[in-house]
Enzyme design. Sequence first.
Site, short mmCIF file in Angstrom:
data_model
loop_
_atom_site.label_atom_id
_atom_site.label_comp_id
_atom_site.label_asym_id
_atom_site.label_seq_id
_atom_site.Cartn_x
_atom_site.Cartn_y
_atom_site.Cartn_z
N GLY A 1 8.18 4.13 2.32
CA GLY A 1 8.91 5.36 2.54
C GLY A 1 10.25 5.06 3.16
O GLY A 1 10.68 3.90 3.21
N ASP B 1 -2.26 15.39 14.90
CA ASP B 1 -2.19 15.21 13.45
C ASP B 1 -3.57 14.97 12.85
O ASP B 1 -3.75 14.15 11.95
CB ASP B 1 -1.26 14.05 13.11
N LEU C 1 0.81 -1.22 0.00
CA LEU C 1 0.00 0.00 0.00
C LEU C 1 0.84 1.26 0.00
O LEU C 1 0.41 2.30 -0.50
CB LEU C 1 -0.93 0.00 1.22
N LYS D 1 2.00 -2.37 9.25
CA LYS D 1 3.01 -1.31 9.15
C LYS D 1 4.32 -1.90 9.67
O LYS D 1 4.42 -2.31 10.82
CB LYS D 1 2.61 -0.10 9.98
N MET E 1 11.12 5.12 6.20
CA MET E 1 11.07 4.45 7.49
C MET E 1 10.55 3.03 7.42
O MET E 1 10.92 2.20 8.25
CB MET E 1 10.20 5.26 8.47
#
Length: 473
Positions: A29, A154, A26, A52, A31
């Site tokens: 990056g 956020d 999906l 993740k 990290m």
Amino acid sequence: MAHPTNPRSEQDGELFASRYRKVELLGAGGMGTVWLAEKSGPGNFTQRVVIKQIHEHMAKQPEFVTRFEDEARLAGLLHHPNIVRVEDFGNADDVLYLVMEHVQGSELHELVQNRGQLPIPIVLAMAIDIAKALAYAHDLTDYEGNPLKVVHRDVSPQNIMITQTGDAKLLDFGIARATSNQVETRVGIVKGKLGYLSPEQVEGRPLDGRSDQFTLGIVLYELLSGRRLFDGKSDLGILTRIQKADVPHLGRLATDLPDGLSSIIMRCLQRAPSARFDDCNQLARALGNSLRVVGGRLPSEDFQHWWEHGDFIGNPHRNTKEASAATAQVDTTTVAPEEATVIAGVDKIQGQVAPRNVDTVLAAETEDFESNGAEEPTRLISSELLTRQSEASNQEADDAYQNQPPAHGESSDRIEHPRTGQQHNDTDHQSLGGPVATLVLLALAILIAVFGFQAIQKGANPSDALVDQSEAP
């Protein structure tokens, strides 16, 4: 944006962490990566989840690992229907991963890009769900009952999901502040997306739940007005507008809103936290009143019709087909989909800020987990930048004060300083100029006239009369 995939993950059926099969990448990056995966079990049990996973090289950075653990620890305590659920956290081959529920729906910013301005009942239902989720998070305690004082930091269209059944879910507590965190935000560092910050975030002041209330207000303002609230040619300009809470009244931009709704949104966007709602539960109740005015949440069949076709019968503002002309004017940059997620440190910010379309405004130390749809930046911003801007603004005000003419109908001998509010006479710093000199000359003229008149009567020289008078004992 295409991302490379791991050929071993889904091609040969190898399981990740012994129980997950990766289905689709999906996002990726600097990290880590985000995967759609399937959890398998006995009897052909299958459940779709989102994983993740951090990169191996990031796993060697203690501070990042601790920050990832903070996110997982907090997420494990969050159990609310309007917050994306975390189901597992573990370590596979020395790589940390976080497993979350797979939400069938769409991110809010994607809906805005695809549909334009959303119907008012859908906006209000979403806002109530997210306000309740925030209220729950703000009041969260640990298992011993100790308040965690959570602040999401956020709240943005990228972190709000709308499900296919019409519910809204808040996600990504990755930069949330909580007393349970092992890593504390350094003084002078601001975390959050540039266009979705509160004034107290920008200034580096202490935060509480009312900061999230402000950023939710930004999201609602943009959805209802169809335009970006805090935008500008430079990051510095945007930060300054946020710091001042420079917000045009919503009622002048959206004239077809139910009574009282504009006031609710504007209250969220007050610069002083004390002027906002006491908490997000109070905000949710106020929004509920507005939702009842427009007929309440959409019935399931009406929402499904809108989800599939993008229209329903009702107020033209709510009907994207009937309001096609208005929708065409909607600024779909409201959620800035073209910008990637970056993180930058204090020392990366320069006094001279580059234009906003240059993505090197804040040099990135590392990239965050990034989805295929690029996002508004999640940045670490120095509050010193705003201090410099404030000092510059003060100097401009001082310069303007020195040169300003009196306003119409205002006395020219007293001017109020636009920054300090102090009043000064124009003659405060004069020596023998101005009115004082005028009075002295006028007195001398009167004396000369008097003595001159006396001299004329006696037939003498006027100047002699004046000298004789001055020398008299």
